[in-house]
Scaffold this motif. Structure first.
Motif, PDB file in Angstrom:
ATOM      1  N   LEU A  27     -21.038  14.722  42.550  1.00 35.93           N
ATOM      2  CA  LEU A  27     -21.104  13.137  42.651  1.00 35.93           C
ATOM      3  C   LEU A  27     -20.243  12.069  41.499  1.00 35.93           C
ATOM      4  N   ALA A  30     -16.734  11.338  43.141  1.00 36.75           N
ATOM      5  CA  ALA A  30     -17.126  10.507  43.874  1.00 36.75           C
ATOM      6  C   ALA A  30     -17.569   8.733  43.175  1.00 36.75           C
ATOM      7  N   ALA A  31     -18.814   8.853  41.915  1.00 36.03           N
ATOM      8  CA  ALA A  31     -19.129   8.390  41.524  1.00 36.03           C
ATOM      9  C   ALA A  31     -17.750   7.301  40.731  1.00 36.03           C
ATOM     10  N   LEU A  74     -24.586   9.075  45.100  1.00 40.13           N
ATOM     11  CA  LEU A  74     -24.080   8.185  44.800  1.00 40.13           C
ATOM     12  C   LEU A  74     -24.151   7.042  45.121  1.00 40.13           C
ATOM     13  N   SER A  78     -22.962   4.136  42.704  1.00 44.91           N
ATOM     14  CA  SER A  78     -21.806   3.421  43.068  1.00 44.91           C
ATOM     15  C   SER A  78     -22.383   1.906  43.214  1.00 44.91           C
TER      16      SER A  78
END
Length: 188
Positions: A27, A30-31, A74, A78
């Protein structure tokens, strides 16, 4: 499918946000990528990921059990609302069910109609593209319209809590915005 999805989350270390786990490391990575994107691009990316996952995981509850422990945090990291992440899940799960060969309902319906899957795909791809464009626009509009209030107008408003933006300082913010001749944040 739900039990297998829960097992995968457990194998990745569980869903405790404070513990160091493989899931939290993924995470974080991805963030780091999605936080640099505008809100609409992050929402569109979530929609694409959910649509691609639905080709392999046709079960809506199984896909939700597998992906929502990833997509909800996420979305938080984000800057996109959780509602946008759920909307991306619903669109991604719903529309690709019309074409995935792993769907027992679709394949059973095609067998009952004595229609082969390639013929069905040739028929359904145009409406599916239109639906995906419309769902992309809806997810993007939702991400843009539901974004947090613009904190750049007033440094007092830059108080983001875990549950969202703290508007307890809206009165000083209106006075500050009035001095800078911009519209009041409360009026946006």
């Amino acid at each position: 499918v739900v039990a297998a999805a829960k097992g995968i989350v457990s194998m990745l270390g569980g869903d405790d946000p404070d513990a160091f786990t493989i899931l939290n490391a993924a995470l974080n990575a991805a963030a780091g990528f999605t936080s640099a994107l505008p809100d609409w691009a992050a929402a569109w990316g979530m929609l694409v990921v959910q649509s691609l996952l639905n080709l392999a995981i046709v079960s809506g509850s199984g896909q939700a059990a597998l992906t929502m422990p990833l997509m909800a945090p996420l979305a938080d990291l984000s800057g996109v609302t959780r509602q946008t992440a759920v909307l991306a899940f619903q669109f991604g799960d719903g529309f690709t069910n019309m074409m995935t060969p792993a769907s027992a309902a679709l394949m059973g319906s095609l067998a009952a109609a004595r229609l082969d899957w390639v013929t069905w795909l040739r028929f359904v791809w145009r409406p599916l593209v239109v639906l995906m464009i419309m769902s992309s626009a809806a997810a993007d509009i939702t991400a843009i319209r539901r974004s947090p209030a613009p904190a750049w107008r007033c440094p007092i408003l830059a108080l983001k809590t875990r549950s969202g933006w703290n508007f307890s300082t809206i009165a000083p913010a209106r006075a500050w915005n009035a001095r800078t001749s911009g519209p009041a944040v409360g009026a946006l």
